[in-house]
Design an enzyme around this catalytic site. Structure first.
Site, PDB file in Angstrom:
ATOM      1  CB  CYS A  42      -1.977   1.531   6.157  1.00 32.67           C
ATOM      2  SG  CYS A  42      -1.565   1.016   4.726  1.00 32.67           S
ATOM      3  CB  CYS A  66      -6.471  -0.826   5.004  1.00 33.27           C
ATOM      4  SG  CYS A  66      -4.883  -0.634   4.930  1.00 33.27           S
ATOM      5  CG  HIS A 102      -1.608  -0.974   1.185  1.00 33.72           C
ATOM      6  ND1 HIS A 102      -3.221  -0.516   2.172  1.00 33.72           N
ATOM      7  CD2 HIS A 102      -2.082  -1.773   0.248  1.00 33.72           C
ATOM      8  CE1 HIS A 102      -4.246  -2.235   1.905  1.00 33.72           C
ATOM      9  NE2 HIS A 102      -3.394  -2.892   0.654  1.00 33.72           N
ATOM     10  CD  GLU A 140      -1.708   4.120   3.276  1.00 32.92           C
ATOM     11  OE1 GLU A 140      -2.630   4.451   3.707  1.00 32.92           O
ATOM     12  OE2 GLU A 140      -2.122   2.934   1.948  1.00 32.92           O
TER      13      GLU A 140
END
Length: 150
Positions: free
Chosen positions: A79, A76, A46, A48
């Site tokens: 993360c 999420c 992701h 992040e």
């Protein structure tokens, strides 16, 4: 957030869901990332996570105290776990995520007193632009009959 949006556009160009993130320390970007789970065959890639990895490498430490993370979409739970472990001081996100958002949209991990670390969280920064980019991306995907795996 403008830098994160530029990275989100790079993700789109690469065929990824357009989410971008930057880590900032003392006014300087020390880590950049955009979504890359499809191209990297990595469910953890992701935006992040990619930005945190880059910042940790650059600063030579897995802890990133005093840093802020700017991301175009509400993080999420995965993360946020990484953000908390990295000791990020502040998280700023653009669009809310009603499907997996962990800063209040689905669950609110930063507000959970049982956790041993909490970051300051600000949401809604350039939300229209961040959310609009995602909406355009998925509208284009639906128009082409392409489905992304969830």
């Amino acid at each position: 957030m403008r830098h994160a949006l530029a990275l989100a556009r790079e993700a789109w160009d690469a065929g990824e869901v357009p989410v971008g993130a930057v880590v900032v320390k003392e006014g300087e970007i020390v880590g950049r990332g955009f979504n890359a789970p499809i191209s990297r065959h990595d469910p953890t890639a992701h935006a992040e996570i990619m930005a945190l990895r880059a910042a940790a490498e650059r600063l030579g430490n897995y802890r990133l105290p005093g840093c802020s993370l700017y991301v175009t979409l509400e993080p999420c739970a995965m993360c946020l776990g990484a953000i908390f472990h990295a000791r990020i001081a502040r998280v700023v996100y653009g669009a809310s995520d009603p499907k997996t958002g962990a800063c209040g949209s689905v669950i609110d991990l930063p507000a959970d007193a049982r956790l041993n670390y909490h970051a300051e969280v600000t949401g809604g920064v350039l939300a229209g632009e961040c959310g609009g980019l995602l909406s355009q991306f998925f509208a284009q995907r639906r128009g082409k009959g392409n489905a992304l795996a969830n």
